[in-house]
Enzyme design. Sequence first.
Site, PDB file in Angstrom:
ATOM      1  N   GLU A  70       0.854  -1.187   0.000  1.00 43.04           N
ATOM      2  CA  GLU A  70       0.000   0.000   0.000  1.00 43.04           C
ATOM      3  C   GLU A  70       0.883   1.228   0.000  1.00 43.04           C
ATOM      4  OE1 GLU A  70      -3.903   2.021   2.031  1.00 43.04           O
ATOM      5  OE2 GLU A  70      -2.963   0.348   3.068  1.00 43.04           O
ATOM      6  N   CYS A 268      -6.629   0.935   2.512  1.00 39.84           N
ATOM      7  CA  CYS A 268      -7.593   2.041   2.500  1.00 39.84           C
ATOM      8  C   CYS A 268      -7.381   2.984   1.331  1.00 39.84           C
ATOM      9  CB  CYS A 268      -7.511   2.812   3.817  1.00 39.84           C
ATOM     10  SG  CYS A 268      -8.039   1.870   5.262  1.00 39.84           S
ATOM     11  N   ASN A 399     -12.010  -3.137   0.082  1.00 41.22           N
ATOM     12  CA  ASN A 399     -10.877  -3.363   0.974  1.00 41.22           C
ATOM     13  C   ASN A 399     -11.329  -3.944   2.307  1.00 41.22           C
ATOM     14  OD1 ASN A 399      -8.319  -3.165   2.317  1.00 41.22           O
ATOM     15  ND2 ASN A 399      -9.020  -1.242   3.204  1.00 41.22           N
ATOM     16  N   GLU A 400     -11.857  -3.114   3.195  1.00 38.77           N
ATOM     17  CA  GLU A 400     -12.358  -3.621   4.468  1.00 38.77           C
ATOM     18  C   GLU A 400     -13.691  -2.947   4.815  1.00 38.77           C
ATOM     19  OE1 GLU A 400      -9.104  -2.975   7.167  1.00 38.77           O
ATOM     20  OE2 GLU A 400      -9.487  -0.829   7.329  1.00 38.77           O
TER      21      GLU A 400
END
Length: 685
Positions: A70, A268, A399-400
């Site tokens: 990331e 994120c 993603n989450e």
Amino acid sequence: MNTKYIDRMKNKMKSAGWSGLILAVVIGCTDAGTAPNQELAISATSNKYVIRVGEPMAEIQPTMYGVFFEDINFAADGGIYAEMVKNRSFEFELPMIGWEQPASDKFSMNDQSGFASVINRLGEQPNSNFLRVTVKADKGYQLTNAGFRGMGVKEGLRYDFSIMARQLEGQSVMNVRLVDSTGVILGETSIAPKGDEWQTYTASFIATKEEMKAVMNIQFEGKGIVDIDMVSLFPSDTWKNRPKGMRADLVQLLDDLNPGFLRFPGGCIVEGRTLARRYQWKKTIGDINDREVLVNRWNTEFTHRPTPDYYQSFGLGFFEYFQLSEDLGAEPLPILSCGIACQFNTGELVPMEELDPYVADAMDLIEFANGATTTPWGKVRADMGHPAPFNMKYIGIGNEQWGPEYIKRYKVFERTIKARYPEMIIVSGSGPFPDGEMFDYGMEELKKLNAEIIDEHYYRTPEWFFENADRYDKYDRNGPKIFAGEYASQSVAIASPDNKNNWNGALAEAAFMTGLERNAEVVHLTSYAPLFAHAEGWQWTPDLIWFNNLKSYATPNYHVQKLFSTNRGTHVLPLQEDNGPVTGANGLYATAAKDVNTGELIVKLVNATAQEQSIDLDIQGIDQLGESGILTVLKSSDLNTENSFDNPVAISPEELSVDLSGGSSITAAPYSLSVLRVAYKENVN
């Protein structure tokens, strides 16, 4: 003393086990930030483990241990992407960020030497800004770029400079120099633009001295007006010597992990604070001159580490991620926006009736990665220099994210992708936490949908990792497979700037990883996060690899990951004590596997107590065991030990030869992770 933990360990004293030809054992655990409890009672007798080689529990997937990338902590620009010039195309929201002019030019256009003005092409192209320099004196006007917290320069190395320019009036020569803090020139070259049409000019020079924080000066000689854009400087020693490529030492550290997959581009960063600022892969491919710069979502996320100069040039884009995956021999695993901005920020939702473009991005990405050169997006890939497909097998949706809105959107992606690409493996997410209401809801709904792989994230204390080494022992073997997509032990607290990459946290992760490996039937992918951190540009700790402008070092956590990933084996085996797995008895954690390709037994042992422990192995189902093996040991007597730039090998693996001619017994040093590899011949009866 953590009495709750000690009681739990006492209850497990009779439960331990070896399984297979790969064994990993961790001893000891504590609360976050403290050393393992040295008062834990250790059995006076040897720990006796049975390994049944002929009864493999499951195959260990080639993707078991991978890499999560990331762009946080200056991981891309200023990190693995080797460009040395910050804001090379003047596209930051404040277009002169990264650039300095003579002091008077900041406030006035009356300096005798000249002045510069940012010109906007009014949206004609993604790279819409350029700099117009008016030189009023024969010599003197100068622009300075300090790069990403300085420019690291190596003595004797060639540096390649390029710039787009056009001469509108007069004739100017640009003298390009790297200088140190005292003004000493470390290397220089000159560019003389000709004509009023944009051209790209290139030049190279050899640096004469090493410097951590050099700056680049462009001094203009000769009166006139010159426009400049895409001002670039790269070292020549990039990974595989690719022009405008990646920083070789950082990629080498990834390659040394032998990763089974590369997950990109986050995290994120996929989501963005708003949907308008989400990661859009189509804007990151093609000519780097035409890639649209975007503010990095981590630039001011944390008040303890604001970085308003943090942007994404996308010189490292999706093509480069696929290429890197190929270089590493890793499966590419791209993650795409599902139409929900980061739920820790705005949580902005795209209306369901407007979701089609997001789904189309996923479909087009599959074509870009795998399509024939006769397809529209396959042709784009081929035109970028890779006519062969990248053979992408996995794609992540979101993603989450969490909650009903995520499930609604995931269903649309899943239905559409599977209709055209039934073989594509879709990765879904269970949210940002490993438990609680969000997690329970997501897991329940995804199981109803027969989700293939669910991504779980864990940023918890060392104690949590020790206590959850048995997390997957009771997971449904017929349910979704698990991707432990982001995890790291937090020595202080989640997102605390005081978290440390110390041996205590790494040891806790090793304990947890034994549970991941033991449950290879359920767990198919795992990766530590975050991956990289610039020593002066980080936002989040802890991190796997630290670097500055010249050097990099591997953390104890990195060495744990490497010992597991490079000693993966092919099949996890039953490793047991008193017919149960080893998940904390006597402070020990263990797993075992065999490697049918090399014919070796691999035993991983971690002793996190202050006492040496003896392990007797009863290896069943073999005709012969080698008389000697190689024992690789990672240890420290101080659980607060960290690696650093000054001492990058404070904790590093050491190889020893171990004599097994007198019996299968090994000794685990205090506070250590050990890996034994020994040849064997299996009983074929």
